[in-house]
Design a protein around this motif. Structure first.
Motif, PDB file in Angstrom:
ATOM      1  N   VAL A   1      67.212  42.535  58.236  1.00 54.67           N
ATOM      2  CA  VAL A   1      66.757  43.668  57.422  1.00 54.67           C
ATOM      3  C   VAL A   1      65.503  44.270  58.038  1.00 54.67           C
ATOM      4  O   VAL A   1      65.389  45.492  58.179  1.00 54.67           O
ATOM      5  CB  VAL A   1      66.503  43.237  55.957  1.00 54.67           C
ATOM      6  CG1 VAL A   1      65.750  44.305  55.189  1.00 54.67           C
ATOM      7  CG2 VAL A   1      67.822  42.913  55.266  1.00 54.67           C
ATOM      8  N   GLU A   2      64.562  43.440  58.418  1.00 50.42           N
ATOM      9  CA  GLU A   2      63.307  43.933  58.986  1.00 50.42           C
ATOM     10  C   GLU A   2      63.519  44.661  60.315  1.00 50.42           C
ATOM     11  O   GLU A   2      62.764  45.559  60.654  1.00 50.42           O
ATOM     12  CB  GLU A   2      62.309  42.789  59.157  1.00 50.42           C
ATOM     13  CG  GLU A   2      61.753  42.304  57.847  1.00 50.42           C
ATOM     14  CD  GLU A   2      60.679  41.239  58.004  1.00 50.42           C
ATOM     15  OE1 GLU A   2      60.403  40.807  59.148  1.00 50.42           O
ATOM     16  OE2 GLU A   2      60.116  40.834  56.970  1.00 50.42           O
ATOM     17  N   ARG A   3      64.554  44.294  61.055  1.00 44.17           N
ATOM     18  CA  ARG A   3      64.854  44.983  62.312  1.00 44.17           C
ATOM     19  C   ARG A   3      65.733  46.217  62.099  1.00 44.17           C
ATOM     20  O   ARG A   3      66.035  46.926  63.048  1.00 44.17           O
ATOM     21  CB  ARG A   3      65.552  44.018  63.287  1.00 44.17           C
ATOM     22  CG  ARG A   3      64.647  42.919  63.805  1.00 44.17           C
ATOM     23  CD  ARG A   3      65.322  42.083  64.872  1.00 44.17           C
ATOM     24  NE  ARG A   3      66.544  41.429  64.418  1.00 44.17           N
ATOM     25  CZ  ARG A   3      66.610  40.256  63.799  1.00 44.17           C
ATOM     26  NH1 ARG A   3      65.497  39.587  63.550  1.00 44.17           N
ATOM     27  NH2 ARG A   3      67.762  39.745  63.446  1.00 44.17           N
ATOM     28  N   GLY A   4      66.151  46.472  60.866  1.00 44.82           N
ATOM     29  CA  GLY A   4      66.993  47.628  60.572  1.00 44.82           C
ATOM     30  C   GLY A   4      68.437  47.426  60.957  1.00 44.82           C
ATOM     31  O   GLY A   4      69.193  48.388  61.090  1.00 44.82           O
ATOM     32  N   GLU A   5      68.851  46.177  61.107  1.00 52.25           N
ATOM     33  CA  GLU A   5      70.225  45.866  61.513  1.00 52.25           C
ATOM     34  C   GLU A   5      71.185  45.780  60.332  1.00 52.25           C
ATOM     35  O   GLU A   5      72.393  45.840  60.527  1.00 52.25           O
ATOM     36  CB  GLU A   5      70.256  44.547  62.281  1.00 52.25           C
ATOM     37  CG  GLU A   5      69.472  44.587  63.562  1.00 52.25           C
ATOM     38  CD  GLU A   5      69.311  43.237  64.219  1.00 52.25           C
ATOM     39  OE1 GLU A   5      68.745  43.213  65.309  1.00 52.25           O
ATOM     40  OE2 GLU A   5      69.747  42.208  63.647  1.00 52.25           O
ATOM     41  N   LYS A   6      70.654  45.613  59.144  1.00 52.06           N
ATOM     42  CA  LYS A   6      71.482  45.494  57.935  1.00 52.06           C
ATOM     43  C   LYS A   6      71.272  46.706  57.050  1.00 52.06           C
ATOM     44  O   LYS A   6      70.147  47.133  56.826  1.00 52.06           O
ATOM     45  CB  LYS A   6      71.104  44.237  57.128  1.00 52.06           C
ATOM     46  CG  LYS A   6      71.448  42.944  57.781  1.00 52.06           C
ATOM     47  CD  LYS A   6      72.905  42.663  57.644  1.00 52.06           C
ATOM     48  CE  LYS A   6      73.234  41.289  58.188  1.00 52.06           C
ATOM     49  NZ  LYS A   6      74.638  41.019  58.160  1.00 52.06           N
ATOM     50  N   ASN A   7      72.350  47.238  56.531  1.00 51.35           N
ATOM     51  CA  ASN A   7      72.276  48.306  55.545  1.00 51.35           C
ATOM     52  C   ASN A   7      72.114  47.628  54.187  1.00 51.35           C
ATOM     53  O   ASN A   7      73.087  47.298  53.523  1.00 51.35           O
ATOM     54  CB  ASN A   7      73.532  49.173  55.589  1.00 51.35           C
ATOM     55  CG  ASN A   7      73.403  50.404  54.742  1.00 51.35           C
ATOM     56  OD1 ASN A   7      72.396  50.611  54.066  1.00 51.35           O
ATOM     57  ND2 ASN A   7      74.428  51.229  54.765  1.00 51.35           N
ATOM     58  N   ILE A   8      70.879  47.392  53.819  1.00 51.69           N
ATOM     59  CA  ILE A   8      70.541  46.612  52.632  1.00 51.69           C
ATOM     60  C   ILE A   8      71.019  47.311  51.357  1.00 51.69           C
ATOM     61  O   ILE A   8      70.915  48.528  51.235  1.00 51.69           O
ATOM     62  CB  ILE A   8      69.024  46.331  52.590  1.00 51.69           C
ATOM     63  CG1 ILE A   8      68.666  45.368  51.470  1.00 51.69           C
ATOM     64  CG2 ILE A   8      68.230  47.615  52.541  1.00 51.69           C
ATOM     65  CD1 ILE A   8      67.237  44.862  51.553  1.00 51.69           C
ATOM     66  N   THR A   9      71.540  46.523  50.429  1.00 56.50           N
ATOM     67  CA  THR A   9      71.981  47.100  49.156  1.00 56.50           C
ATOM     68  C   THR A   9      70.772  47.332  48.255  1.00 56.50           C
ATOM     69  O   THR A   9      69.716  46.707  48.430  1.00 56.50           O
ATOM     70  CB  THR A   9      72.955  46.165  48.411  1.00 56.50           C
ATOM     71  OG1 THR A   9      72.261  44.987  48.012  1.00 56.50           O
ATOM     72  CG2 THR A   9      74.166  45.821  49.273  1.00 56.50           C
TER      73      THR A   9
END
Length: 76
Positions: free
Chosen positions: A46-54
């Motif tokens: 999430v911190e690296r912007g790799e996950k599209n967080i819900t």
């Protein structure tokens, strides 16, 4: 969403803000993951912007960090 930013830039900016508030609390990624009941590698992604967080996970993170949701969203 800011029309001048693409989705990956927004995710990276949100992740950067999460990292900033996590560091202010003196927490490791593992500490935040434990508090939110996430897997430890999820916070890093999430911190690296790799996950599209819900939105539900974002709400959990902001609650544990003690910040407002607007604090995690990139400035326009």
């Amino acid at each position: 969403m800011d029309t001048n930013k693409n989705k990956s830039e927004v995710l990276r900016d949100i992740g950067k803000n999460i990292r900033q508030y996590r560091n202010q609390k003196g927490w490791s990624q593992e500490d935040l993951a434990f508090e939110c009941e996430f897997h430890r590698t999820y916070i890093g992604a999430v911190e690296r912007g790799e996950k599209n967080i819900t939105i539900l996970n974002l709400l959990k993170i902001k609650e544990k960090l003690g910040v407002r949701l607007i604090d995690l969203y990139p400035e326009e």
